[in-house]
Motif scaffolding. Structure first.
Motif, short mmCIF file in Angstrom:
data_model
loop_
_atom_site.label_atom_id
_atom_site.label_comp_id
_atom_site.label_asym_id
_atom_site.label_seq_id
_atom_site.Cartn_x
_atom_site.Cartn_y
_atom_site.Cartn_z
N THR A 158 46.80 13.24 16.88
CA THR A 158 47.58 12.94 18.25
C THR A 158 48.92 13.77 17.89
OG1 THR A 158 46.45 11.13 18.62
CG2 THR A 158 48.53 11.33 19.54
N VAL A 159 49.24 14.66 18.76
CA VAL A 159 50.32 15.58 18.45
C VAL A 159 51.33 15.30 19.88
CG1 VAL A 159 51.36 17.87 18.57
CG2 VAL A 159 49.01 17.29 17.27
N ASN A 160 52.67 15.15 19.58
CA ASN A 160 53.63 14.94 20.66
C ASN A 160 54.71 15.81 20.31
OD1 ASN A 160 52.66 12.65 21.80
ND2 ASN A 160 53.49 11.42 19.84
N SER A 161 54.87 16.93 21.25
CA SER A 161 55.77 17.84 21.22
C SER A 161 56.90 17.73 22.37
CB SER A 161 55.00 19.49 21.78
OG SER A 161 54.21 19.45 20.85
N ILE A 162 58.13 17.60 21.76
CA ILE A 162 59.15 17.49 22.73
C ILE A 162 59.95 18.80 23.06
CG2 ILE A 162 61.24 16.12 23.05
CD1 ILE A 162 59.83 13.90 21.54
N ALA A 163 60.30 19.24 24.28
CA ALA A 163 60.74 20.71 24.13
C ALA A 163 61.75 20.24 25.54
CB ALA A 163 59.96 21.69 24.65
N PHE A 164 62.90 21.12 25.24
CA PHE A 164 64.15 21.02 26.42
C PHE A 164 63.65 22.28 27.25
CE2 PHE A 164 68.45 21.69 28.19
CZ PHE A 164 68.59 20.51 28.55
N GLN A 165 63.30 21.84 28.63
CA GLN A 165 62.84 22.97 29.39
C GLN A 165 63.30 22.35 31.01
OE1 GLN A 165 58.68 22.97 29.53
NE2 GLN A 165 58.53 23.76 27.48
N ASN A 166 63.72 23.47 31.65
CA ASN A 166 64.37 23.37 32.89
C ASN A 166 65.46 22.24 33.08
OD1 ASN A 166 62.61 24.99 34.05
ND2 ASN A 166 61.02 23.79 34.09
N ASN A 167 66.32 22.08 31.94
CA ASN A 167 67.48 21.16 31.86
C ASN A 167 66.83 19.62 31.67
OD1 ASN A 167 69.55 23.04 32.12
ND2 ASN A 167 69.15 23.13 34.43
N GLN A 168 65.77 19.52 31.13
CA GLN A 168 65.46 18.15 30.90
C GLN A 168 64.37 18.16 29.62
OE1 GLN A 168 63.35 16.49 34.13
NE2 GLN A 168 61.88 18.41 34.22
N TYR A 169 64.16 16.99 28.96
CA TYR A 169 63.35 17.01 28.03
C TYR A 169 61.87 16.80 28.56
CZ TYR A 169 67.05 17.00 24.46
OH TYR A 169 68.08 17.48 23.45
N ARG A 170 61.14 17.31 28.00
CA ARG A 170 59.51 17.18 28.30
C ARG A 170 58.67 17.03 27.17
NH1 ARG A 170 55.49 21.97 30.28
NH2 ARG A 170 53.81 20.60 31.04
N THR A 171 57.73 15.93 27.21
CA THR A 171 56.90 15.48 26.17
C THR A 171 55.54 15.89 26.58
OG1 THR A 171 58.26 13.60 25.45
CG2 THR A 171 56.04 13.68 24.80
N VAL A 172 54.87 16.56 25.77
CA VAL A 172 53.37 17.17 25.88
C VAL A 172 52.54 16.26 24.84
CG1 VAL A 172 51.97 18.93 26.11
CG2 VAL A 172 54.28 19.09 26.84
N THR A 173 51.72 15.71 25.11
CA THR A 173 50.72 15.05 23.96
C THR A 173 49.26 15.70 24.17
OG1 THR A 173 51.89 12.95 24.19
CG2 THR A 173 49.43 12.79 23.33
N GLY A 174 48.91 15.91 22.84
CA GLY A 174 47.51 16.65 22.59
C GLY A 174 46.59 15.93 21.72
N ARG A 175 45.14 15.98 21.67
CA ARG A 175 44.41 15.58 20.73
C ARG A 175 43.52 16.34 20.19
NH1 ARG A 175 45.96 11.61 24.33
NH2 ARG A 175 46.87 9.82 23.24
N PRO A 176 44.05 17.23 19.57
CA PRO A 176 43.22 18.31 18.89
C PRO A 176 42.13 17.93 17.74
CG PRO A 176 45.19 18.84 18.17
CD PRO A 176 45.40 17.75 19.38
N SER A 177 41.13 18.27 17.66
CA SER A 177 40.17 17.87 16.34
C SER A 177 39.38 19.38 15.84
CB SER A 177 39.11 17.01 16.88
OG SER A 177 38.21 17.65 17.81
N ASP A 178 39.17 18.80 14.33
CA ASP A 178 38.69 20.28 13.76
C ASP A 178 38.01 19.98 12.41
OD1 ASP A 178 38.50 23.12 13.47
OD2 ASP A 178 40.04 23.32 12.25
#
Length: 224
Positions: A131-151
């Motif tokens: 479970t991956v949470n990426s937090i990036a500052f885009q378009n003057n706001q923080y955006r959180t993206v969650t992914g669930r990759p497996s391998d």
């Protein structure tokens, strides 16, 4: 012929035999830390079960299953951050060589003390689901993206440890306390759910386990 038979029997009786179990069943607990593209990681618990075939008391073959958790996070900047939580499961086969196989330990206290020191290596497979949470500052706001990759990936375990043997009234080892450090090199780059960077991932472990002898007697030529 009678004299020869008596002499042969005398020689056989003069050669003592020492018993041990061919198979051990074990359980263990470990703390595990990944080294990945993320710069900060923590030790997390994992559990193991194993079955050991003892060719001799000091040459062993281990089949092992493990499940646990890996966590970490990036510390790149205050703008872009990333953290992961990975559930993993492994299956591995290892050969294990203890020092007692080639030491004359029964005439030396020091050698007797180190006879249970061992090295071990083999091959394994690991399954991860992150479970991956990426937090990036885009378009003057923080955006959180969650992914669930497996391998899936193969890995090479390299282990150094010590086995405390506990003997029964017949001087047979029937319980073994196993202390070990294990370094695992993964042929992949996704322990953190992120296939990027220039190197493969690794994870290391410190473990404490106990093994129980399964009934069934084998004979060894020296004191164990």
């Amino acid at each position: 012929m009678t004299i020869s038979a008596i002499a042969f029997c005398s020689i056989v009786k003069a050669q003592p035999a020492y018993n041990y179990s061919k198979v051990d069943f074990g359980i263990a607990g470990a703390i595990t830390k990944p080294f990945t593209d993320e710069q900060s990681a923590d030790y997390k618990p994992s559990g193991l079960v194993n079955v050991t075939y003892n060719q001799t008391p000091f040459i062993n073959y281990v089949a092992e299953l493990q499940a646990g958790e890996l966590t970490g996070k990036s510390v790149y900047s205050n703008v872009n951050k990333r953290d992961f939580n990975t559930r993993f499961a492994t299956a591995a086969l290892r050969g294990q060589l203890q020092a007692g196989q080639f030491l004359n330990y029964y005439n030396s206290r020091f050698l007797n003390a180190i006879k249970n020191l061992y090295v071990s290596s083999g091959v394994g497979a690991i399954y991860t689901r992150s479970t991956v949470n990426s937090i990036a500052f885009q378009n003057n706001q923080y955006r959180t993206v969650t992914g669930r990759p497996s391998d899936y990936a193969l890995f090479i375990p390299a282990r150094l440890g010590y086995e405390f043997k506990i003997y029964n009234s017949d001087q047979e080892p029937f319980i073994k306390i196993d202390l070990g450090y294990q370094f695992n090199y993964v042929f992949g780059d996704s322990l953190d759910g992120n296939k990027s960077g220039n190197s493969n991932d690794v994870f290391n472990q410190f473990s404490v386990g106990v093994k129980f002898a399964v009934p069934g007697i084998a004979i060894y030529k020296r004191p164990i």
